[in-house]
Design a protein around this motif. Structure first.
Motif, short mmCIF file in Angstrom:
data_model
loop_
_atom_site.label_atom_id
_atom_site.label_comp_id
_atom_site.label_asym_id
_atom_site.label_seq_id
_atom_site.Cartn_x
_atom_site.Cartn_y
_atom_site.Cartn_z
N ALA A 131 21.92 10.25 17.79
CA ALA A 131 23.13 10.73 18.46
C ALA A 131 23.01 10.54 19.96
N GLY A 132 24.14 10.37 20.62
CA GLY A 132 24.17 10.26 22.06
C GLY A 132 24.45 11.61 22.71
N PHE A 133 23.81 11.85 23.85
CA PHE A 133 24.03 13.07 24.63
C PHE A 133 24.21 12.65 26.08
N GLU A 134 25.06 13.38 26.79
CA GLU A 134 25.23 13.10 28.22
C GLU A 134 25.42 14.40 28.97
N GLY A 135 25.26 14.33 30.28
CA GLY A 135 25.42 15.51 31.11
C GLY A 135 24.37 16.57 30.81
N TRP A 136 24.82 17.82 30.84
CA TRP A 136 23.87 18.93 30.65
C TRP A 136 23.25 18.95 29.26
N PRO A 137 23.99 18.67 28.18
CA PRO A 137 23.33 18.58 26.88
C PRO A 137 22.19 17.57 26.85
N ALA A 138 22.35 16.44 27.53
CA ALA A 138 21.26 15.46 27.60
C ALA A 138 20.06 16.04 28.32
N ARG A 139 20.30 16.82 29.36
CA ARG A 139 19.22 17.46 30.10
C ARG A 139 18.46 18.44 29.21
N ILE A 140 19.19 19.22 28.42
CA ILE A 140 18.54 20.19 27.53
C ILE A 140 17.68 19.48 26.49
N VAL A 141 18.21 18.41 25.90
CA VAL A 141 17.43 17.66 24.91
C VAL A 141 16.14 17.13 25.53
N GLN A 142 16.24 16.57 26.73
CA GLN A 142 15.05 16.04 27.39
C GLN A 142 14.05 17.14 27.72
N HIS A 143 14.53 18.26 28.23
CA HIS A 143 13.66 19.38 28.60
C HIS A 143 12.89 19.87 27.38
N GLU A 144 13.59 20.08 26.26
CA GLU A 144 12.92 20.63 25.07
C GLU A 144 12.02 19.59 24.40
N PRO A 204 8.85 31.72 34.32
CA PRO A 204 9.88 32.60 34.85
C PRO A 204 9.78 32.79 36.35
N GLY A 205 10.93 33.02 36.97
CA GLY A 205 10.94 33.38 38.38
C GLY A 205 11.19 32.24 39.34
N TYR A 206 11.24 31.01 38.83
CA TYR A 206 11.40 29.85 39.72
C TYR A 206 12.33 28.83 39.11
N GLN A 207 12.89 28.00 39.98
CA GLN A 207 13.69 26.85 39.57
C GLN A 207 13.33 25.68 40.49
N ALA A 208 13.52 24.47 39.99
CA ALA A 208 13.25 23.28 40.79
C ALA A 208 14.15 22.14 40.33
N VAL A 209 14.37 21.21 41.23
CA VAL A 209 15.23 20.06 40.92
C VAL A 209 14.44 19.04 40.11
N VAL A 210 15.07 18.58 39.04
CA VAL A 210 14.48 17.53 38.19
C VAL A 210 15.49 16.41 38.05
N GLU A 211 15.04 15.20 38.29
CA GLU A 211 15.89 14.03 38.09
C GLU A 211 15.67 13.53 36.66
N ARG A 212 16.74 13.47 35.90
CA ARG A 212 16.64 13.04 34.51
C ARG A 212 17.71 12.00 34.18
N HIS A 213 17.55 11.38 33.02
CA HIS A 213 18.56 10.44 32.54
C HIS A 213 19.88 11.18 32.34
N ALA A 214 20.95 10.60 32.83
CA ALA A 214 22.27 11.23 32.67
C ALA A 214 22.80 11.08 31.25
N ARG A 215 22.39 10.02 30.58
CA ARG A 215 22.82 9.77 29.20
C ARG A 215 21.64 9.28 28.39
N ILE A 216 21.49 9.82 27.21
CA ILE A 216 20.37 9.44 26.35
C ILE A 216 20.85 9.19 24.93
N THR A 217 20.00 8.51 24.19
CA THR A 217 20.16 8.40 22.74
C THR A 217 18.95 9.08 22.11
N ALA A 218 19.20 10.06 21.27
CA ALA A 218 18.12 10.83 20.65
C ALA A 218 18.13 10.63 19.14
N THR A 219 16.94 10.53 18.58
CA THR A 219 16.78 10.45 17.13
C THR A 219 15.96 11.65 16.70
#
Length: 218
Positions: A164-177, A138-153
């Motif tokens: 399923a395929g994810f792109e944009g912000w949903p893809a970022r959330i899947v990668q983060h979690e 908590p309390g901070y944010q930083a820039v992260v470069e991630r895949h813009a589009r992913i395939t997740a199983t």
């Protein structure tokens, strides 16, 4: 409603009986606390879910994780963030009202999704860099470069495995979690010169990170 004390240390691997006890102890709390960076459970790969919990307990865990995520508030929560070393995450994002932000970040609504034993791979070579935060940092944010589009199983609570395929912000959330489930925090991938305290983030809250790149030199 008050948050309970953070979970105690959790061994790298828990036998099924001890894992069930851990889950029941967390579920017994009024509102399980989100553990913070520095807790070892966030730095160990979580155990695969292989039926260690019965359907009822799994359902209660998922419902509790969703409630903790909403109360935080956040758009994703991994089980290790409440002290449970299982490869389970919940995601949900209603999107944003600002059309410029939504377009620049690909922030489309993400309906409530449960990921069990997820893995992902890049769908192509496209990358996107944006600010991220984390409920465990908590309390901070930083820039992260991630895949813009992913395939997740991943497996759904009913036991069906989907790809399923994810792109944009949903893809970022899947990668983060999913990173959480691998013992990684977003700071491991962040451009650290972009690190910004929440109190200063208004300077760089534009739809893109272009101004932050110039101002902070990353």
């Amino acid at each position: 409603m008050t948050a309970a004390a953070p979970a105690d240390d959790v061994p790298a691997m828990l036998p099924p009986g001890a894992l069930v006890e851990r889950v029941e102890a967390v579920l017994a709390q009024d509102l399980p606390a989100i553990v913070r960076a520095g807790h070892p459970v966030l730095r160990r790969p979580a155990q695969d879910f292989e039926g260690q919990l019965d359907d009822g307990t799994l359902g209660r865990l998922i419902a509790t994780m969703r409630r903790v995520m909403h109360e935080a508030p956040g758009v994703g929560l991994a089980a290790p963030q409440i002290g449970i070393p299982l490869r389970i995450a919940v995601l949900e994002d209603r999107g944003v009202q600002d059309p410029a932000v939504a377009e620049a970040r690909g922030r489309t609504p993400l309906p409530f999704t449960v990921l069990i034993n997820p893995r992902y791979e890049a769908a192509d070579g496209a990358l996107a860099a944006f600010y991220e935060g984390c409920l465990s940092v908590p309390g901070y944010q930083a820039v992260v470069e991630r895949h813009a589009r992913i395939t997740a199983t991943y497996t759904q609570p009913g036991g069906i495995t989907v790809t399923a395929g994810f792109e944009g912000w949903p893809a970022r959330i899947v990668q983060h979690e999913t990173d959480h489930l691998n013992g990684q925090l977003y700071l491991d991938r962040a451009l650290l010169r972009s690190l910004t305290a929440d109190a200063e983030h208004h300077r760089w809250a534009q739809p893109t990170v272009d101004a932050a790149r110039r101002g902070l030199g990353f």
